[in-house]
Enzyme design. Sequence first.
Site, mmCIF file in Angstrom:
data_model
loop_
_atom_site.group_PDB
_atom_site.id
_atom_site.type_symbol
_atom_site.label_atom_id
_atom_site.label_comp_id
_atom_site.label_asym_id
_atom_site.label_seq_id
_atom_site.Cartn_x
_atom_site.Cartn_y
_atom_site.Cartn_z
ATOM 1 C CD GLU A 173 -2.763 -1.117 2.182
ATOM 2 O OE1 GLU A 173 -2.552 -0.905 3.316
ATOM 3 O OE2 GLU A 173 -4.119 -1.394 2.207
HETATM 4 N N1 IFG Z 1 -4.504 -4.318 4.423
HETATM 5 C C1 IFG Z 1 -3.133 -3.702 4.945
HETATM 6 C C2 IFG Z 1 -2.462 -4.227 6.268
HETATM 7 C C3 IFG Z 1 -3.868 -4.163 7.557
HETATM 8 C C4 IFG Z 1 -5.158 -4.834 6.994
HETATM 9 C C5 IFG Z 1 -6.031 -5.164 7.701
HETATM 10 C C6 IFG Z 1 -1.735 -5.652 4.308
HETATM 11 C C7 IFG Z 1 -0.103 -6.421 3.275
HETATM 12 C C8 IFG Z 1 -5.318 -4.199 5.578
HETATM 13 N N2 IFG Z 1 -1.731 -4.266 4.026
HETATM 14 O O1 IFG Z 1 -2.906 -5.979 4.005
HETATM 15 O O2 IFG Z 1 -1.773 -2.770 6.586
HETATM 16 O O3 IFG Z 1 -4.716 -2.994 7.586
HETATM 17 O O4 IFG Z 1 -7.048 -6.071 6.984
#
Ligand code: IFG
Length: 513
Positions: free
Chosen positions: A331
């Site tokens: 992200e």
């Molecule tokens: N995605 C984000 C996490 C977390 C997650 C919560 C990944 C690799 C959603 N990144 O999963 O930091 O916020 O379910």
Amino acid sequence: MNTSIKSALCVLAICLLFSCTDESKKNVALQPLIPQPDNVTLDSGSFILKSGSKIYFDGNQEIKGSADYLSNLLNPATDFDFEVIQSGSIKNKHFNLRLSPDKSDLGDEGYELEITRKRVVLTAYRSAGIFRGIQTIRQLLPPSIEQQGQYNEGLALPVIAIQDTPKYSYRGAMLDVSRHFFDVDEVKRYIDFLTLYKMNRLHLHLADDQGWRIEIKSWPNLTAHGGSTEVGGGTGGFYTQEQYKEIVQYASDRYITIIPEIDMPGHTNAALASYPELNCDGKAPELYTGTRVGFSSLCVDKELTYEFIDDVIREVAALTPGPYIHIGGDESHATEKADYLKFVNRVQGIVRSHGKEMIGWDETAQANLTSTSVTQLWANKEFALQAISKGAKLIMSPASRTYMDLKYDSTTVLGLTWAGYIEVDHGYSWDPAQYMEGVNEDNILGIEAPLWSETVTNMDEIEYMVFPRMPGYAELGWSGSGEWEAYRKRLPGHGVRWEVMDIDFYRSPKVDW
Ligand code: IFG
């Protein structure tokens, strides 16, 4: 002395020696095993645990630790003293733990367990196999033994032969200690959960926007400032390097390898807030206690950024006996794509310069991965295919199947919903080797179930989100995929065990507890 008296005495002697009492002819209830072992042959009768039984281990000091672990498990539950003694020969009436150099087919973690009315013999090729086999012995005993100090009259093990080896070498769970901080004792309890189910990897998400949790001596403000809060504005916290070593040792004693993650270049607000010079404009942002993602980025054009990363990776590598350092990479919406790729390539080199291999979330597969790097699939199948095309292995963590921070269903108070709901059957009923086109067993290092902590704030809430889902992931990693209808029948017995262990689990309506 005439022959009839002699033969009577002989029978008596044999009976006394081999406890030919009726009780060892009795069968004991077969407890449900998770993960399901490869080969199980159940026979009639039982091995009765008696006062005076001992735990003999063959010469290898490595397995003395496992012998002590078994003794510490049984002593409080029986009020006996299972003395641990070194011995080259197998002893009747006792437990025998043995490494066998010619059992290479058992690999690093496999074991053979042979329980007869007369003795228990646990054999492995490597010491980890002995420790994994002890978890099977533990699960073959009634759940009441989990209550330390609760005396159990006439504990017995079924007469059984088991040969068991894991399917995948990487079987893990993740704990996000950044969004909400969990202290050393809470992490140790999380490790206890993994131990019971033969998991062997704990991924600690140590740094994110909301908190930096590991002391870095060359950049002390990362924890002094960056570790001082968490989601919701609480006091946060961090591990000193001594405390972190305590976690690593506790895990290592249970044949669990810690995988430290320092997320970058995104998810870095805690670091950026701690050092103005790390920011492109030289201004430090405020600490962040919300739950948004994708708004932060290290300054990829500054050389200082790479000096910072080199210092951090060097200090974390020195605390990491395991082969991997996870650099996150997810992200990074505030980093230009070209800059991101350059960044990941450079950080991969830094990790390897400190003798470790890089793991990254699936976005990192877009960079020039070496075949020794590992990609953790969480959201993007295209990136997983890119990883494979570069010879990298995958850790399977598809969010919609493995994210233990997602709600069970619409009635679950805790948790998120962005990747759907994961009831216990949905988390179990899939096969990592069949999950997507183009990915087969040979591409997979293993499976990992992450627990992100935006909405999870304490141990009870961890337990509620982890149980009953986590044992299913342990089974997928050790035994491979299975039939939900057969598996669900094994859960109630574990529910009883979790109650004894004071685990606050979710009583899913999918299971007849
Ligand atoms: N995605 C984000 C996490 C977390 C997650 C919560 C990944 C690799 C959603 N990144 O999963 O930091 O916020 O379910």
